[in-house]
Design a protein around this motif. Structure first.
Motif, PDB file in Angstrom:
ATOM      1  N   LEU A 105     -21.535  -8.906  20.597  1.00 26.34           N
ATOM      2  CA  LEU A 105     -21.375  -7.972  21.718  1.00 26.34           C
ATOM      3  C   LEU A 105     -20.395  -6.848  21.379  1.00 26.34           C
ATOM      4  CD1 LEU A 105     -21.351 -10.458  24.730  1.00 26.34           C
ATOM      5  CD2 LEU A 105     -23.195  -8.921  24.020  1.00 26.34           C
ATOM      6  N   VAL A 106     -19.317  -7.178  20.659  1.00 25.07           N
ATOM      7  CA  VAL A 106     -18.349  -6.154  20.254  1.00 25.07           C
ATOM      8  C   VAL A 106     -19.019  -5.156  19.310  1.00 25.07           C
ATOM      9  CG1 VAL A 106     -16.265  -5.773  18.875  1.00 25.07           C
ATOM     10  CG2 VAL A 106     -16.278  -7.504  20.662  1.00 25.07           C
ATOM     11  N   CYS A 111     -21.250   0.121  18.295  1.00 26.15           N
ATOM     12  CA  CYS A 111     -22.364   0.948  17.810  1.00 26.15           C
ATOM     13  C   CYS A 111     -22.824   1.914  18.899  1.00 26.15           C
ATOM     14  CB  CYS A 111     -23.521   0.071  17.366  1.00 26.15           C
ATOM     15  SG  CYS A 111     -23.183  -0.802  15.830  1.00 26.15           S
ATOM     16  N   CYS A 112     -22.957   1.421  20.124  1.00 27.39           N
ATOM     17  CA  CYS A 112     -23.393   2.283  21.229  1.00 27.39           C
ATOM     18  C   CYS A 112     -22.360   3.364  21.508  1.00 27.39           C
ATOM     19  CB  CYS A 112     -23.637   1.453  22.481  1.00 27.39           C
ATOM     20  SG  CYS A 112     -25.083   0.404  22.356  1.00 27.39           S
ATOM     21  N   LYS A 113     -21.084   2.987  21.481  1.00 29.05           N
ATOM     22  CA  LYS A 113     -20.029   3.957  21.754  1.00 29.05           C
ATOM     23  C   LYS A 113     -19.998   5.029  20.671  1.00 29.05           C
ATOM     24  CE  LYS A 113     -15.267   4.421  23.000  1.00 29.05           C
ATOM     25  NZ  LYS A 113     -14.225   3.854  23.755  1.00 29.05           N
ATOM     26  N   CYS A 114     -20.130   4.608  19.405  1.00 32.58           N
ATOM     27  CA  CYS A 114     -20.125   5.572  18.306  1.00 32.58           C
ATOM     28  C   CYS A 114     -21.332   6.497  18.405  1.00 32.58           C
ATOM     29  CB  CYS A 114     -20.147   4.847  16.959  1.00 32.58           C
ATOM     30  SG  CYS A 114     -18.591   4.024  16.585  1.00 32.58           S
ATOM     31  N   GLU A 115     -22.471   5.927  18.791  1.00 28.63           N
ATOM     32  CA  GLU A 115     -23.678   6.738  18.920  1.00 28.63           C
ATOM     33  C   GLU A 115     -23.512   7.746  20.043  1.00 28.63           C
ATOM     34  OE1 GLU A 115     -28.070   5.740  20.308  1.00 28.63           O
ATOM     35  OE2 GLU A 115     -27.542   4.746  18.436  1.00 28.63           O
TER      36      GLU A 115
END
Length: 167
Positions: A105-106, A111-115
């Motif tokens: 989950l982390v 990954c989503c935040k960086c994207e």
């Protein structure tokens, strides 16, 4: 000085290897035949469960997932390895499973935040470029209008357009 504690990962690896390399008995041989023998003898068959308090070898109750307390208490039950009780095995697997889920989950969140961060950055860059283009275009329009006005003055066409009243 060497630390005598074993990490949960090493414990799982040992348990897995012991289970894989355990010798299974002939299909007709039941675990109950090995009652009164040793834990090692009982656990050579992966379908067997050893209970320390009763010193009995029983067939693992697959339908109930965990062996019932009436059969053998979890802290006295051994399966796969004689030195690790079933309760420790369950707790270790639960903790490792939880750690893996949290790590997944982390990673997913990162990954989503960086994207999203990258896309916001890209949007800002494109907006800046669009503003720059718009500014240059307005400057060109003003220059063209000035040039046209200069040409009109030069040839005496700066007065009111005779066709403006029809527009």
């Amino acid at each position: 000085m060497m630390d005598s504690r074993i990490s949960p990962a090493a414990l799982l690896l040992l348990f897995g290897l012991a289970t894989v390399f355990a010798q299974t008995s002939a299909p007709g041989q039941a675990c109950e035949v090995k009652n009164g023998t040793s834990c090692e003898e009982c656990l050579r068959n992966v379908t067997c469960l050893w209970c320390i308090t009763t010193k009995s070898c029983v067939t693992y109750p697959v339908k109930t997932i965990l062996p019932p307390h009436a059969l053998c208490p979890l802290n006295e039950a051994r399966w796969g390895l004689c030195w690790m009780n079933f309760q420790t095995l369950i707790i270790t697997l639960a903790v490792l499973g939880g750690i893996l889920i949290i790590a997944f989950l982390v990673c997913l969140f990162c990954c989503c935040k960086c994207e999203n961060f990258g896309s916001k950055r890209l949007e800002a860059k494109m907006e800046k470029r669009a503003n720059k283009t718009r500014t240059k275009q307005e400057e060109r329009r003003t220059e063209m209008k000035e040039r046209h006005d200069d040409i009109r003055k030069k040839y005496g066409l700066s007065g009111q357009n005779p066709y403006s009243k029809f527009a």
